[in-house]
Write a protein that holds these residues in place. Structure first.
Motif, PDB file in Angstrom:
ATOM      1  N   SER A 108     -12.969  22.167 -23.015  1.00  0.00           N
ATOM      2  CA  SER A 108     -14.141  21.674 -23.355  1.00  0.00           C
ATOM      3  C   SER A 108     -14.592  21.000 -24.545  1.00  0.00           C
ATOM      4  O   SER A 108     -14.971  19.811 -24.391  1.00  0.00           O
ATOM      5  N   PRO A 109     -14.124  21.349 -25.652  1.00  0.00           N
ATOM      6  CA  PRO A 109     -14.228  20.547 -26.979  1.00  0.00           C
ATOM      7  C   PRO A 109     -13.628  19.078 -26.795  1.00  0.00           C
ATOM      8  O   PRO A 109     -14.051  17.978 -27.180  1.00  0.00           O
ATOM      9  N   SER A 113     -15.600  15.371 -26.348  1.00  0.00           N
ATOM     10  CA  SER A 113     -15.303  14.315 -27.255  1.00  0.00           C
ATOM     11  C   SER A 113     -14.728  13.261 -26.590  1.00  0.00           C
ATOM     12  O   SER A 113     -15.069  11.943 -27.114  1.00  0.00           O
ATOM     13  N   TYR A 114     -13.670  13.197 -25.802  1.00  0.00           N
ATOM     14  CA  TYR A 114     -13.118  11.982 -25.255  1.00  0.00           C
ATOM     15  C   TYR A 114     -13.800  11.336 -24.061  1.00  0.00           C
ATOM     16  O   TYR A 114     -13.664   9.985 -24.022  1.00  0.00           O
ATOM     17  N   LEU A 115     -14.204  12.245 -23.194  1.00  0.00           N
ATOM     18  CA  LEU A 115     -14.918  11.515 -22.045  1.00  0.00           C
ATOM     19  C   LEU A 115     -16.661  11.042 -22.006  1.00  0.00           C
ATOM     20  O   LEU A 115     -17.015  10.148 -21.813  1.00  0.00           O
ATOM     21  N   GLY A 118     -21.178  12.916 -27.411  1.00  0.00           N
ATOM     22  CA  GLY A 118     -22.663  13.163 -27.639  1.00  0.00           C
ATOM     23  C   GLY A 118     -23.337  13.940 -26.424  1.00  0.00           C
ATOM     24  O   GLY A 118     -24.438  14.435 -26.684  1.00  0.00           O
ATOM     25  N   VAL A 119     -22.669  14.157 -25.286  1.00  0.00           N
ATOM     26  CA  VAL A 119     -23.214  15.054 -24.191  1.00  0.00           C
ATOM     27  C   VAL A 119     -23.101  16.741 -24.709  1.00  0.00           C
ATOM     28  O   VAL A 119     -23.774  17.372 -24.482  1.00  0.00           O
ATOM     29  N   GLY A 120     -21.883  16.906 -25.027  1.00  0.00           N
ATOM     30  CA  GLY A 120     -21.601  18.149 -25.517  1.00  0.00           C
ATOM     31  C   GLY A 120     -20.729  19.070 -24.562  1.00  0.00           C
ATOM     32  O   GLY A 120     -20.473  18.736 -23.325  1.00  0.00           O
ATOM     33  N   MET A 121     -19.900  20.030 -25.230  1.00  0.00           N
ATOM     34  CA  MET A 121     -19.051  20.765 -24.389  1.00  0.00           C
ATOM     35  C   MET A 121     -19.740  21.586 -23.281  1.00  0.00           C
ATOM     36  O   MET A 121     -18.841  22.064 -22.229  1.00  0.00           O
ATOM     37  N   ALA A 176     -31.919  10.806 -18.417  1.00  0.00           N
ATOM     38  CA  ALA A 176     -31.014   9.500 -19.018  1.00  0.00           C
ATOM     39  C   ALA A 176     -29.477   9.870 -18.616  1.00  0.00           C
ATOM     40  O   ALA A 176     -28.970  10.403 -17.826  1.00  0.00           O
ATOM     41  N   PHE A 177     -28.591   9.362 -19.596  1.00  0.00           N
ATOM     42  CA  PHE A 177     -26.991   9.213 -19.338  1.00  0.00           C
ATOM     43  C   PHE A 177     -26.589  10.688 -19.173  1.00  0.00           C
ATOM     44  O   PHE A 177     -25.856  11.512 -18.575  1.00  0.00           O
ATOM     45  N   GLU A 178     -27.112  11.858 -20.101  1.00  0.00           N
ATOM     46  CA  GLU A 178     -27.076  13.024 -20.082  1.00  0.00           C
ATOM     47  C   GLU A 178     -27.145  13.840 -18.730  1.00  0.00           C
ATOM     48  O   GLU A 178     -26.408  14.688 -18.315  1.00  0.00           O
ATOM     49  N   GLU A 179     -28.390  13.628 -18.493  1.00  0.00           N
ATOM     50  CA  GLU A 179     -28.777  14.289 -17.246  1.00  0.00           C
ATOM     51  C   GLU A 179     -28.046  13.837 -16.104  1.00  0.00           C
ATOM     52  O   GLU A 179     -27.711  14.703 -15.179  1.00  0.00           O
ATOM     53  N   ALA A 180     -27.705  12.573 -16.092  1.00  0.00           N
ATOM     54  CA  ALA A 180     -26.721  11.915 -14.880  1.00  0.00           C
ATOM     55  C   ALA A 180     -25.516  12.893 -14.710  1.00  0.00           C
ATOM     56  O   ALA A 180     -24.957  13.178 -13.831  1.00  0.00           O
TER      57      ALA A 180
END
Length: 423
Positions: A108-109, A113-115, A118-121, A176-180
């Motif tokens: 997950s880390p 970070s790759y995909l 800013g969203v988090g593991m 926003a992006f994270e919720e999506a």
């Protein structure tokens, strides 16, 4: 074909048609919301995550559904042998779901970070949980498919699709992006949730058959189908990840977003093709008594599928400006240049895949394995060949050439095999 068989096919067609209509409309609404809220760049970035979610969803529970459908089509759950097969499938699903969850959590880390920087593991911890729901939900769906219960299969899929689409649309609209990203990870699990609810409230015998059973021979057969699913799940998506990465670095993510739009449209109707091939054609060919019936089932199915594709493509292509703006936005109009080769490739892809399922249904799993592996290898090779000269058109030209070649090879393979069987 007698009257009862004809009515059965008509009913199955209506159920599958209803399911496809709902899945198509829901898929288009989700695409519309993502494209509208995030634009070509954000849509292109989420394409990487959607690819990983698709891979994980296909591999959930080890991807043994095709094998379970095949064996239960011959030995139904009502028999002692059928219950033993179901128990083995449940045991494999449990082992592989746990292994997948541990692997995804461990990675997950890196994945975060790759995909989706800013969203988090935590996003991938949620993905690890959701794949277990998909894996266990695939068991009652496979059993329904094996006995030709298109009504049950379609209703579960419709309910799960509507719930998943509503969740994504709400998340994108209010977030926003994270919720999506979170909603896209959870969306495929909704069908699994409804499949499990169906088992709890309508088919308790499915639950009583979920006993722990280590049966090496049964597991070996189911895992042979799992290997085909594994290669199919990673071959093309990994090729697409490679293509996106190359295009994103060389041309920017907006260009990737245009191609991603074409891919997502393709996914909407190719998902229907896959559902029909797996849950309608595969069990019928597996249960066919002789080669004449195999050829009859395959030819009728592939002609109908290709006919539906061509009719849909003709309508879409004539109305492409309006429909692209409606489904996406005017920012995505440049993607119309990519449509024709993508559609041509999808027709060839349907033909090649239908032949692969003939081999799978008759136990020639190695042929299907080779077909799934060849897709990704040829896509990467063809894209690399075209990219320096064709630029943004390279991925769709690679798609068309790959599946044109594979459909010819698979057709010759089918003719050769049938001639050998006839001797």
């Amino acid at each position: 074909m007698n009257e009862a068989s004809r009515l059965s096919r008509i009913k199955a067609g209506l159920y599958f048609g209803s399911m496809v209509l709902v899945k198509t409309l829901a898929g288009l609404l989700v695409i519309k919301m993502l494209a509208w809220k995030l634009g070509p760049e954000g849509f292109g970035l989420l394409g990487q995550l959607m690819t990983v979610v698709a891979i994980v969803g296909m591999l959930a529970g080890g991807g043994i559904s095709n094998g379970l459908i095949r064996v239960l089509a011959k030995t139904p759950l009502a028999t002692t042998e059928g219950q033993a097969w179901y128990a083995s499938a449940y045991t494999l699903t449990t082992i592989l779901c746990c292994a997948s969850a541990v692997l995804i959590a461990a990675l997950s880390p890196v994945l975060a970070s790759y995909l989706v920087p800013g969203v988090g593991m935590l996003l991938f911890i949620v993905l690890a949980f959701s794949q277990a729901l998909i894996g266990y939900g695939n068991l009652p769906l496979a059993e329904a498919s094996s006995r030709g219960s298109s009504r049950t299969f379609s209703v579960i899929n419709i309910a799960g699709t509507l719930a998943g689409a509503a969740m994504v649309i709400a998340a994108v609209h209010y977030g926003a992006f994270e919720e999506a990203a979170y909603s896209l990870v959870l969306m495929p699990a909704m069908v699994g949730v409804f499949a499990l609810l169906y088992a709890v409230f309508r088919r308790r015998e499915l639950l009583t058959s979920c006993s722990w059973s280590i049966a090496p021979e049964r597991m070996k057969l189911l895992l042979s189908f799992s290997m085909v699913t594994l290669i199919g799940a990673v071959s093309v998506p990994l090729a697409q990840l490679f293509i996106r990465d190359v295009m994103g670095r060389a041309m920017g993510w907006e260009q990737v977003g245009q191609w991603q739009g074409v891919i997502k449209l393709s996914d909407v109707y190719m998902q229907f093709m896959g559902v029909v091939l797996i849950n309608f054609v595969l069990p019928r060919i597996a249960a066919a008594s002789d080669m004449r019936h195999v050829l009859k089932e395959w030819s009728g199915s592939v002609c109908a599928l290709v006919g539906v594709l061509l009719a849909g493509f003709a309508v879409f292509y004539l109305m492409r400006d309006f429909l692209i703006t409606l489904v996406f936005s005017s920012d995505f109009l440049p993607m119309k240049a990519l449509l024709a080769p993508q559609m041509a490739g999808d027709v060839f892809r349907t033909i090649a895949a239908s032949i692969s399922y003939v081999f799978m249904a008759r136990g020639l799993v190695r042929v299907s394995f080779a077909f799934e592996l060849a897709q990704g290898v040829l896509l990467v090779g063809a894209f690399s060949w075209f990219f320096s000269t064709e630029g943004t058109m390279a991925p769709v030209y690679a798609h068309m050439v790959t599946y044109c070649f594979l459909s010819v090879v698979m057709a010759f393979g089918l003719l050769f095999w049938m001639r050998r069987k006839a001797q």
